[in-house]
Scaffold this active site. Structure first.
Site, short mmCIF file in Angstrom:
data_model
loop_
_atom_site.label_atom_id
_atom_site.label_comp_id
_atom_site.label_asym_id
_atom_site.label_seq_id
_atom_site.Cartn_x
_atom_site.Cartn_y
_atom_site.Cartn_z
N GLU A 94 34.65 42.91 62.97
CA GLU A 94 34.73 43.78 61.79
C GLU A 94 34.25 45.17 62.15
OE1 GLU A 94 32.69 42.55 58.21
OE2 GLU A 94 33.14 40.43 58.56
N GLU A 109 38.97 44.59 47.70
CA GLU A 109 38.67 43.29 47.10
C GLU A 109 37.77 43.51 45.89
OE1 GLU A 109 37.96 40.08 50.24
OE2 GLU A 109 37.89 41.92 51.46
N LYS A 120 34.19 41.69 45.27
CA LYS A 120 33.10 41.75 46.24
C LYS A 120 31.93 42.53 45.65
CE LYS A 120 33.28 41.42 50.49
NZ LYS A 120 33.34 41.61 51.97
N GLU A 155 31.51 47.74 48.66
CA GLU A 155 32.13 46.53 49.18
C GLU A 155 33.55 46.32 48.64
OE1 GLU A 155 30.86 44.30 51.43
OE2 GLU A 155 29.18 45.66 51.71
#
Length: 339
Positions: free
Chosen positions: A261, A311, A314, A320
């Protein structure tokens, strides 16, 4: 007069080398496919989006059956994650590990599964930490018994480092020592890579007084940190080389590291660093940069961008929700070339 074959052969050799180098570089980039959202397209559409954008590698965080079905015949290489809560059972029972492999790997011979990631960012203080090594071993044994060529590893984050400056002084913290030593020993014995999440964004935002934004975004015009005979123009290289130095100190000098990541949010921190412009700059420069590796370890570096989509479920930090390269409607947030 007959033409000399030497210039023709030289030109062909150069073309071959250029194609080979380009192929290696293209193969080094992947994208994480996270699904902590309630508005994402179906897996079949996601696979098409990867393919049409030339993204040849994917990481998934659990053995989602719909995703694995959609990947059949796609030629996309995949890292399949084991959810953290499954580690205890896999560590305790070889039979459980064998069942996991029989359920999640064996049914997909036409999916190019490259690695299994047993756990994500487990901290040494986490009660689950004791199960990571045994889970890797049991899964590896199950894979070997099935005559599969898939390496089993785990994903760490950089909080395990106790010292990271300068990069040559990189070392693991005392609290992480026994945990990471056991994992590295297993990976060395099985010739598996270590999987690592590397985020200059978080390093920068934790100390913006001493770390310049340009250093985090790969845009510094010159060397920022001189460490012996190695010069560092960006924070990504410095973090990763600190990890390499730490591994050298515990017998992991020859381990391959795969960056599972790395990303930059486009929103969520009141516009201080998380902007569309900064994120686009980071992703574009990262894609270009990892083709050449780091000062300490030159060469193509397998790297997975985080993440395919924003997303919306999150958290807890607002940032996030904003790491996506694409919107849930499949529109690109940035103009990126993955090949």
């Amino acid at each position: 007069m007959a033409l000399s074959k030497k210039p023709v052969m030289a030109a062909l050799l150069l073309l071959f080398l250029l194609i080979s180098t380009s192929s290696i570089s293209a193969q080094s980039i992947g994208v994480n496919y996270g699904t902590v959202a309630d508005n994402l397209p179906p897996a079949t559409d996601v696979i098409t989006l990867y393919t049409t954008n030339g993204i040849g590698k994917m990481r998934i965080f659990d053995p989602n059956q719909a995703t694995l079905q959609a990947l059949k015949g796609s030629n996309i290489e995949v890292i399949v994650g084991v959810v953290n809560n499954d580690l205890q059972g896999l560590a305790a029972s070889p039979a459980t590990a064998n069942t996991w492999v029989q359920t999640n790997i064996i049914p997909y011979p036409d999916v190019k599964i490259s690695y299994i990631a047993a756990g994500n960012e487990i901290k040494p203080s986490d009660p689950l930490a004791q199960y990571v090594g045994p889970a890797i071993q049991n899964l590896n044994n199950a894979i070997t018994a099935s005559n599969l060529q898939i390496k089993v590893s785990t994903v760490i984050d950089m909080s395990l480092l106790g010292n990271s400056f300068p990069p040559s002084a990189g070392s693991f913290s005392d609290s992480a020592s026994s945990y990471i030593n056991a994992i590295v020993s297993i990976l060395v014995s099985t010739n598996a890579p270590l999987l690592a999440n590397v985020y200059p964004y978080f390093a920068y935002t934790s100390d913006p007084t001493n770390i310049k934004l340009e250093y985090a975004l790969f845009t510094s015009p010159g060397v920022v940190v001189q460490d012996g005979n190695l010069g560092y123009q960006n924070l990504f290289d410095a973090i990763l080389d600190s990890l390499y130095s730490a591994l050298e100190k515990i017998g992991g000098a020859n381990l391959t590291v795969i960056v599972t990541e790395s990303g930059w949010p486009s929103d969520g921190d009141s516009g201080v660093a998380a902007t569309v412009d900064n994120a686009g700059t980071y992703y574009k420069n990262l894609i270009s940069h990892v083709k050449n590796g780091t000062p300490k370890k030159p060469g193509p570096l397998e790297t997975y961008l985080f993440a395919m989509f924003d997303e919306d479920q999150k958290g807890p930090a607002e940032t996030e929700k904003h790491f996506g390269l694409f919107s849930p409607t499949k529109e690109p947030k940035y103009q990126l070339t993955f090949t």
